[in-house]
Design an enzyme around this catalytic site. Structure first.
Site, PDB file in Angstrom:
ATOM      1  N   LYS A  55       0.845  -1.198   0.000  1.00 14.33           N
ATOM      2  CA  LYS A  55       0.000   0.000   0.000  1.00 14.33           C
ATOM      3  C   LYS A  55       0.881   1.250   0.000  1.00 14.33           C
ATOM      4  O   LYS A  55       0.619   2.210  -0.721  1.00 14.33           O
ATOM      5  CB  LYS A  55      -0.934  -0.003   1.219  1.00 14.33           C
ATOM      6  CG  LYS A  55      -2.062  -1.035   1.090  1.00 14.33           C
ATOM      7  CD  LYS A  55      -2.780  -1.293   2.402  1.00 14.33           C
ATOM      8  CE  LYS A  55      -3.719  -2.502   2.286  1.00 14.33           C
ATOM      9  NZ  LYS A  55      -4.317  -2.897   3.555  1.00 14.33           N
ATOM     10  N   GLN A  81      -4.300  -2.170   9.979  1.00  9.91           N
ATOM     11  CA  GLN A  81      -4.151  -3.458   9.306  1.00  9.91           C
ATOM     12  C   GLN A  81      -4.626  -4.602  10.205  1.00  9.91           C
ATOM     13  O   GLN A  81      -4.213  -4.703  11.358  1.00  9.91           O
ATOM     14  CB  GLN A  81      -2.675  -3.660   8.899  1.00  9.91           C
ATOM     15  CG  GLN A  81      -2.438  -4.883   8.051  1.00  9.91           C
ATOM     16  CD  GLN A  81      -3.143  -4.833   6.691  1.00  9.91           C
ATOM     17  OE1 GLN A  81      -3.114  -3.831   5.993  1.00  9.91           O
ATOM     18  NE2 GLN A  81      -3.815  -5.915   6.326  1.00  9.91           N
ATOM     19  N   ASP A 133     -10.989   2.511   4.690  1.00 12.52           N
ATOM     20  CA  ASP A 133     -11.268   1.078   4.513  1.00 12.52           C
ATOM     21  C   ASP A 133     -12.776   0.837   4.440  1.00 12.52           C
ATOM     22  O   ASP A 133     -13.226  -0.246   4.065  1.00 12.52           O
ATOM     23  CB  ASP A 133     -10.701   0.273   5.703  1.00 12.52           C
ATOM     24  CG  ASP A 133      -9.416  -0.469   5.334  1.00 12.52           C
ATOM     25  OD1 ASP A 133      -9.192  -0.681   4.127  1.00 12.52           O
ATOM     26  OD2 ASP A 133      -8.657  -0.822   6.249  1.00 12.52           O
TER      27      ASP A 133
END
Ligand code: NAP
Length: 293
Positions: free
Chosen positions: A52, A96, A119
């Protein structure tokens, strides 16, 4: 059969994102900034966060990784999230997953400000997605939507069968495919581990989205002739053909299924690459404050 080429498509979208970043900078604004919190040293999480960050660099975004030891307390983690929520120099924040067992994932998700939740996991974003309102759509379902849209695949009136009902893939993608939108307007069936006659259902699918995490689960006799097949699965399986001793396998038995399909995604080179651009697109939207929450 047409291969849905995530590599080509993600490169195209990254180039568009780079141009938009350039325009932002030319107008005197700063580049979009994505922050990622990484807890512990899970190998797969390290790889995801690194890729990312690499993608951010490629399009001119700023990225930062905030690392915590596995033993970090929930309180300390939440404090950091609140700090980032208040930091005007950061547009998007991801934490994460997976997190260590002593940390409540739901609490973490709900502490991220919906405006920075790129997200798309916060209940505010999920609720807005349900109601077809502007929101951050979770990256993988968003990547799938972009793929269908850019290949101009007809979805209206089709039967879409989704295998899997997780909060990050199966459930949101089933909502998106059912919404009154393009892509969407499908009749959707969601299958999971308690589904009876699963094969009978998959054989009725005009669009089949497999997100189970079970390598090669979808076999030739489970797919209708001419179906569109989207393979979300990413599982490391042992392999004698690679130096590393493993290869990435999707949820679809590609070699036997592909010839029956009108369109199909490869693994790797399909949905995985689109997921990253989904996240980047959300980060740009956050930087431009395009969503009025
Ligand atoms: P997950 O949270 O483990 O959910 C798996 C879902 O599949 C569950 O709903 C489960 O049913 C269902 N399932 C499992 N085995 C089944 C079976 N034999 N028959 C019917 N249903 C079954 O997984 P996830 O996070 O959604 O991820 C799914 C896969 O996508 C994984 O391989 C993951 O690595 C991959 N993934 C890829 C990307 C990408 O960027 N390409 C992004 C995210 C995830 P129950 O609910 O009944 O348990």
């Amino acid at each position: 059969m047409i291969l849905l080429d995530g590599k080509k498509l993600s490169a195209e979208i990254k180039s568009e994102l780079a141009s938009e970043t350039k325009r932002l900078l030319e107008s005197g604004k700063r580049a979009p900034h994505l922050a990622a919190i990484l807890v512990g040293s899970n190998g797969a999480s390290e790889t995801y966060v690194a890729s990312k960050a690499k993608s951010c660099g490629e399009v001119g975004f700023i990225s930062s990784v905030i690392r915590f030891d596995e033993s970090v307390s929930e309180k300390e983690l939440l404090k950091k999230i609140i700090e980032i929520n208040l930091d005007p120099a950061i547009d998007g924040l991801i934490v994460q997953l997976p997190l260590p067992k002593h940390i409540n994932v739901q609490k973490v998700t709900e502490t991220i400000l919906p405006q920075k939740d790129v997200d798309g996991f916060h209940p505010v974003n999920v609720g807005r997605m349900m109601q077809n309102l502007p929101c951050y759509i979770p990256a993988t379902p968003f990547g799938i939507m972009m793929m269908l849209e850019r290949y101009r695949i007809e979805t209206s009136g089709k039967h879409c069968v989704v295998l899997g009902r997780s909060n990050i893939v199966g459930m949101p993608v089933s909502i998106l495919m059912a919404r009154n939108n393009y892509p969407g307007n499908c009749t959707v069936t969601v299958c999971h581990s308690k589904t009876s006659n699963l094969e009978e259902i998959t054989r009725q699918a005009d669009l089949l989205i497999a997100a189970l995490g079970s390598p090669g689960f979808v076999k030739e006799d489970m797919v209708k002739e001419g179906a569109v097949v989207i393979d979300v699965g990413i599982t490391r399986v042992p392999s004698k053909e690679t130096k590393s001793g493993f290869k990435i396998s999707g949820d679809v038995d590609f070699d036997h299924v592909a010839s029956k399909c009108s369109y199909i995604t490869p693994v790797p080179g399909g949905v995985g690459l689109m997921t990253i651009v989904g996240l980047m697109k959300n980060t740009l939207t956050a930087a431009k404050k395009e969503i009025d929450f």
